[in-house]
Design a protein around this motif. Structure first.
Motif, PDB file in Angstrom:
ATOM      1  N   LEU A  61       0.753  -1.301   0.125  1.00 36.68           N
ATOM      2  CA  LEU A  61      -0.031   0.039   0.046  1.00 36.68           C
ATOM      3  C   LEU A  61       0.780   1.140  -0.013  1.00 36.68           C
ATOM      4  N   SER A  62       2.069   1.310   0.688  1.00 34.50           N
ATOM      5  CA  SER A  62       2.888   2.315   0.909  1.00 34.50           C
ATOM      6  C   SER A  62       3.435   2.772  -0.546  1.00 34.50           C
ATOM      7  N   PHE A  63       3.442   1.717  -1.640  1.00 31.47           N
ATOM      8  CA  PHE A  63       3.719   2.289  -2.974  1.00 31.47           C
ATOM      9  C   PHE A  63       3.023   2.685  -3.911  1.00 31.47           C
ATOM     10  N   ILE A  64       1.579   2.606  -3.457  1.00 27.71           N
ATOM     11  CA  ILE A  64       0.322   3.149  -4.216  1.00 27.71           C
ATOM     12  C   ILE A  64      -0.169   4.391  -3.612  1.00 27.71           C
ATOM     13  N   ALA A  65      -0.409   5.490  -4.718  1.00 28.28           N
ATOM     14  CA  ALA A  65      -1.037   6.695  -4.340  1.00 28.28           C
ATOM     15  C   ALA A  65      -2.512   6.517  -4.426  1.00 28.28           C
ATOM     16  N   PRO A  66      -3.408   6.782  -3.560  1.00 29.31           N
ATOM     17  CA  PRO A  66      -4.853   6.548  -3.820  1.00 29.31           C
ATOM     18  C   PRO A  66      -5.277   7.583  -4.763  1.00 29.31           C
ATOM     19  N   GLU A 123      -7.722   6.094 -10.299  1.00 29.53           N
ATOM     20  CA  GLU A 123      -7.088   5.139 -11.012  1.00 29.53           C
ATOM     21  C   GLU A 123      -6.659   3.978 -10.458  1.00 29.53           C
ATOM     22  N   THR A 124      -6.491   4.290  -8.985  1.00 32.90           N
ATOM     23  CA  THR A 124      -5.621   3.256  -8.451  1.00 32.90           C
ATOM     24  C   THR A 124      -6.624   2.544  -7.124  1.00 32.90           C
ATOM     25  N   ILE A 125      -7.603   3.014  -7.088  1.00 37.87           N
ATOM     26  CA  ILE A 125      -8.539   2.603  -5.938  1.00 37.87           C
ATOM     27  C   ILE A 125      -8.912   1.094  -6.002  1.00 37.87           C
ATOM     28  N   ALA A 126      -9.109   0.527  -7.190  1.00 34.56           N
ATOM     29  CA  ALA A 126      -9.495  -0.915  -7.265  1.00 34.56           C
ATOM     30  C   ALA A 126      -8.319  -1.596  -6.720  1.00 34.56           C
ATOM     31  N   LEU A 127      -6.885  -1.493  -6.999  1.00 34.28           N
ATOM     32  CA  LEU A 127      -5.849  -2.234  -6.413  1.00 34.28           C
ATOM     33  C   LEU A 127      -5.793  -1.787  -5.053  1.00 34.28           C
ATOM     34  N   PHE A 128      -5.879  -0.447  -4.734  1.00 35.49           N
ATOM     35  CA  PHE A 128      -5.702  -0.183  -3.070  1.00 35.49           C
ATOM     36  C   PHE A 128      -6.931  -0.654  -2.260  1.00 35.49           C
ATOM     37  N   SER A 129      -8.011  -0.820  -2.738  1.00 35.40           N
ATOM     38  CA  SER A 129      -8.899  -1.494  -2.190  1.00 35.40           C
ATOM     39  C   SER A 129      -8.836  -2.973  -2.173  1.00 35.40           C
ATOM     40  N   LEU A 130      -8.417  -3.784  -2.850  1.00 31.85           N
ATOM     41  CA  LEU A 130      -7.907  -5.020  -3.024  1.00 31.85           C
ATOM     42  C   LEU A 130      -6.980  -5.454  -1.815  1.00 31.85           C
ATOM     43  N   LEU A 131      -5.727  -4.567  -1.805  1.00 27.59           N
ATOM     44  CA  LEU A 131      -4.681  -4.690  -0.938  1.00 27.59           C
ATOM     45  C   LEU A 131      -5.303  -4.575   0.567  1.00 27.59           C
ATOM     46  N   ALA A 132      -6.180  -3.439   0.826  1.00 22.24           N
ATOM     47  CA  ALA A 132      -6.702  -3.174   2.132  1.00 22.24           C
ATOM     48  C   ALA A 132      -7.732  -4.403   2.477  1.00 22.24           C
ATOM     49  N   ALA A 183       0.334   6.913  14.183  1.00 17.26           N
ATOM     50  CA  ALA A 183       0.437   6.975  12.956  1.00 17.26           C
ATOM     51  C   ALA A 183      -0.223   8.462  12.472  1.00 17.26           C
ATOM     52  N   LEU A 184      -1.002   8.991  12.882  1.00 14.23           N
ATOM     53  CA  LEU A 184      -1.450  10.361  12.449  1.00 14.23           C
ATOM     54  C   LEU A 184      -0.382  11.355  12.885  1.00 14.23           C
ATOM     55  N   PHE A 185       0.315  11.138  13.930  1.00 10.88           N
ATOM     56  CA  PHE A 185       1.533  11.994  14.401  1.00 10.88           C
ATOM     57  C   PHE A 185       2.723  11.702  13.345  1.00 10.88           C
ATOM     58  N   MET A 186       2.934  10.444  12.760  1.00  8.99           N
ATOM     59  CA  MET A 186       4.024  10.397  11.901  1.00  8.99           C
ATOM     60  C   MET A 186       3.771  10.783  10.532  1.00  8.99           C
ATOM     61  N   ALA A 187       2.473  10.723  10.196  1.00 11.93           N
ATOM     62  CA  ALA A 187       1.872  11.409   8.861  1.00 11.93           C
ATOM     63  C   ALA A 187       2.015  12.790   8.775  1.00 11.93           C
ATOM     64  N   GLU A 188       1.686  13.722   9.881  1.00 13.66           N
ATOM     65  CA  GLU A 188       1.961  14.985   9.890  1.00 13.66           C
ATOM     66  C   GLU A 188       3.256  15.433   9.817  1.00 13.66           C
ATOM     67  N   ARG A 189       4.393  14.532  10.084  1.00 14.29           N
ATOM     68  CA  ARG A 189       5.703  14.995   9.936  1.00 14.29           C
ATOM     69  C   ARG A 189       6.390  14.487   8.761  1.00 14.29           C
ATOM     70  N   THR A 190       5.949  13.255   8.316  1.00 13.80           N
ATOM     71  CA  THR A 190       6.549  12.662   7.192  1.00 13.80           C
ATOM     72  C   THR A 190       5.594  12.758   6.093  1.00 13.80           C
ATOM     73  N   ASP A 191       5.141  11.329   5.667  1.00 13.70           N
ATOM     74  CA  ASP A 191       4.134  11.180   4.771  1.00 13.70           C
ATOM     75  C   ASP A 191       3.279   9.945   4.938  1.00 13.70           C
ATOM     76  N   TRP A 192       2.145   9.709   4.435  1.00 14.60           N
ATOM     77  CA  TRP A 192       1.508   8.455   4.689  1.00 14.60           C
ATOM     78  C   TRP A 192       2.223   7.164   4.045  1.00 14.60           C
ATOM     79  N   PRO A 193       2.944   7.198   2.943  1.00  8.82           N
ATOM     80  CA  PRO A 193       3.708   6.014   2.407  1.00  8.82           C
ATOM     81  C   PRO A 193       4.434   5.720   3.371  1.00  8.82           C
ATOM     82  N   THR A 194       5.298   6.558   4.351  1.00  4.18           N
ATOM     83  CA  THR A 194       6.104   6.114   5.019  1.00  4.18           C
ATOM     84  C   THR A 194       5.477   5.663   6.383  1.00  4.18           C
TER      85      THR A 194
END
Length: 597
Positions: A118-123, A126-135, A185-196
């Motif tokens: 999931l970290s290598f896919i930007a939601p 176009e990618t939501i199908a693959l994103f939802s499959l992995l989730a 996770a929210l704290f990390m996302a605020e200071r880095t990004d969601w893929p990280t």
């Protein structure tokens, strides 16, 4: 001398108090239980909570599409549907790891790979199908992991690492994971990004999976011997006193059709929801409200009635293999006449295997509990219903009704509240050891119900809760840390409820773990725990309507009364167990330890 020493050790192990708790915490099983609890809670928080924050931040996914992701939660509600396979099917090449560990490690590795992917896919659209499959894959593996971890807890419990302590430690790990997968996770996302964030969390799950390779488990070699000791009748179903194959076949067909229908129904609903156009997507809330009860009837109620009938006829000597025949001799090589009940084909052996996986867990539970199964199911349905239903409306109550800010709610609920919950779990674990399981279960039900009155008071101004906060000095402490008296009042109410829920939660998981059999723990525990989740979901619509019509105060009074009904059921179950002479801290029965009568 050896016997005297053994008796002394056993007496020390049974002493209530912190000595017993500390001895249990020093076991490797307890440490892995904490790790497995963390592994169970982390994907749940990431997939059913934090993932929505990522989708929102992307700015490309609309709310309707996000709503489809709620279907992922069905994997947890209906996980019991594939639990028989987890109890009886081995993964090729991994059987030697252990009966439970082979599935635990595999599920954790799948979750880790899915989160990393999931970290290598930007939601985006176009990618939501693959994103939802992995989730969805992560959710399915997570629900599978939950089933097997619950069974592992029952299987490995002993006199030192007791089921009560293991149940408490499991929930502590689960709650810590909820904090890591949520607030951190929210704290990390605020200071880095969601893929990280998801790359990091996926890496953690992979490390947990690797660590699980060294976890203790049921003896794999013993399981192999038990399964292979008699190729003609490996499940002991074709000997004197067992139900004749013809009747078993009809029972298996009936239960199989019902469970198959439930699996197909849920599968079709999820496929339609994920592949159809947005205007034609079925409503998930409506599906659970309408089909949920039918699925419970088809997979629990009717099979339980069939199991009760099977137990009754077997104990009455009807439709059983007579003493003149024994199916353990399938050939005539020794000159013996082949029994008409022998397994002579692969179809016969497959039927025995399916019967043991799907029907015997039910007959075992009904056979041991008898009519008390009604009390047990009623207790399961009502014990956690108050907090299960209320959880959906917590944020509307805090933010809308009481008009607290998001920061205030985050501090009170996510940080302070989780700490109070972990404290409640610790207290509950000690109470289980010090005063016994059923007394703790009953007190937990009472406290979980009565603390709803704290929120009832908040709904009409919070004067009483604030008075208590002022009296004990909690308001001054919060003010010194930068808060105010309104925040102190909210934190006081949340602390009271979460401590009570922690005590009740520790007792409830220990109780469920104590009434299932080791040989069928995956199916039995999954069935009972799924009932708890499903009933909470079914009641939310009616509760929401009541809030609209009557307001929050009346709702909290109602949930308090519902909780008192659970207290009454706890007392009835306590009396039943006392009369049956069952030791409260004895390990769960193992139906495979001796041949069936």
């Amino acid at each position: 001398m050896a016997d005297a020493k053994s008796d002394t050790t056993r007496a020390e192990n049974q002493k209530p108090g912190w000595r017993t708790v500390l001895r249990s915490l020093g076991q490797a099983k307890t440490a892995y239980m904490l790790l497995f609890g963390f592994a169970a809670g982390l994907p749940y928080a990431l997939v059913l909570g934090t993932l929505y924050a990522w989708l929102s931040d992307s700015g490309e996914i609309d709310l309707e599409t996000m709503g489809v992701f709620s279907l992922i939660g069905l994997a947890y509600a209906f996980k019991f549907l594939w639990s028989p396979a987890l109890d009886r099917v081995d993964i090729p090449g991994l059987r030697r790891l252990g009966k439970r560990k082979q599935w635990i490690v595999t599920a954790q590795m799948i979750i880790g790979v899915a989160l990393v992917s999931l970290s290598f896919i930007a939601p985006s659209n176009e990618t939501i199908a693959l994103f939802s499959l992995l989730a969805g894959l992560a959710a399915f593996a997570s629900a599978t992991q939950d089933v097997v971890i619950d069974a592992w807890r029952v299987d490995v419990a002993d006199e030192v690492a007791t089921i009560d302590i293991l149940s408490t430690v499991y929930q502590m790990g689960y709650r810590i994971a909820a904090l890591v997968g949520g607030a951190l996770a929210l704290f990390m996302a605020e200071r880095t990004d969601w893929p990280t964030v998801y790359l990091t969390m996926g890496g953690i799950m992979l490390l947990v999976g690797i660590s699980g390779l060294w976890a203790p488990d049921t003896d794999a070699s013993a399981t192999l011997d038990a399964d292979d000791h008699d190729l003609a009748d490996p499940h002991g179903l074709r000997v004197t006193g067992q139900i004749v194959p013809r009747v078993r076949a009809w029972a298996l067909a009936a239960v199989g059709v019902l469970w198959g229908w439930a699996l197909v129904t849920v599968g079709i609903f999820m496929v339609r929801s994920l592949t159809s156009n947005p205007d034609a997507r079925p409503d998930s809330v409506e599906f659970i409200s309408n089909m949920g009860p039918l699925i419970v009837i088809a997979t629990v109620v009717v099979p339980a009635l069939i199991a009760a009938w099977l137990v009754r006829v077997q104990r009455g000597g009807q439709h059983v293999i007579p003493a003149t025949f024994d199916g353990s001799e399938p050939t005539t090589q020794t000159g013996k006449t082949m029994s008409p009940y022998a397994a002579t084909s692969s179809m016969d052996r497959a039927m025995d295997h399916l019967y043991r996986a799907l029907v015997l867990p039910l007959t075992d539970l009904v056979g041991r509990l008898g009519w008390a199964i009604i009390i047990v199911i009623a207790l399961v349905l009502t014990y956690r219903i108050t907090d299960a239903i209320w959880g959906t409306f917590a944020y509307p109550f805090y933010l809308g009704e009481l008009e607290y800010t998001k920061d205030e709610v985050a501090v009170a609920s996510k940080f302070f509240g989780v700490g109070a919950l972990i404290l409640g779990l610790a207290v509950g674990g000690y109470m289980l050891t010090a005063i016994g399981r059923m007394l703790t279960l009953t007190l937990g039900a009472f406290l979980a119900a009565i603390t709803n009155l704290l929120y009832a008071d908040l709904a009409i101004g919070g004067v009483r809760v604030q008075a208590v906060s002022d009296t004990i000095g909690f308001t001054r402490l919060v003010s010194a840390l930068g808060g105010d008296e309104r925040l102190a009042t909210l934190m006081m109410a949340i602390a009271g409820e979460n401590i009570a829920v922690g005590i009740a939660g520790a007792a409830f998981v220990a109780y469920l773990s104590s009434i299932v059999s080791r040989g069928y723990s995956a199916v039995q525990y999954a069935l009972l725990s799924s009932l708890t989740l499903l009933v909470g979901t079914l009641g939310r619509g009616a509760l929401g309507q009541m809030i609209e019509e009557r307001g929050y105060f009346d709702v909290f009074i109602l949930t308090t009364l519902i909780g008192m009904f659970a207290v009454v059921l706890c007392i009835i179950e306590w009396v039943r167990q006392a009369r049956s002479g069952r030791a409260q801290n004895a390990p769960p029965p193992d139906p495979e330890a001796a041949p069936a009568e």
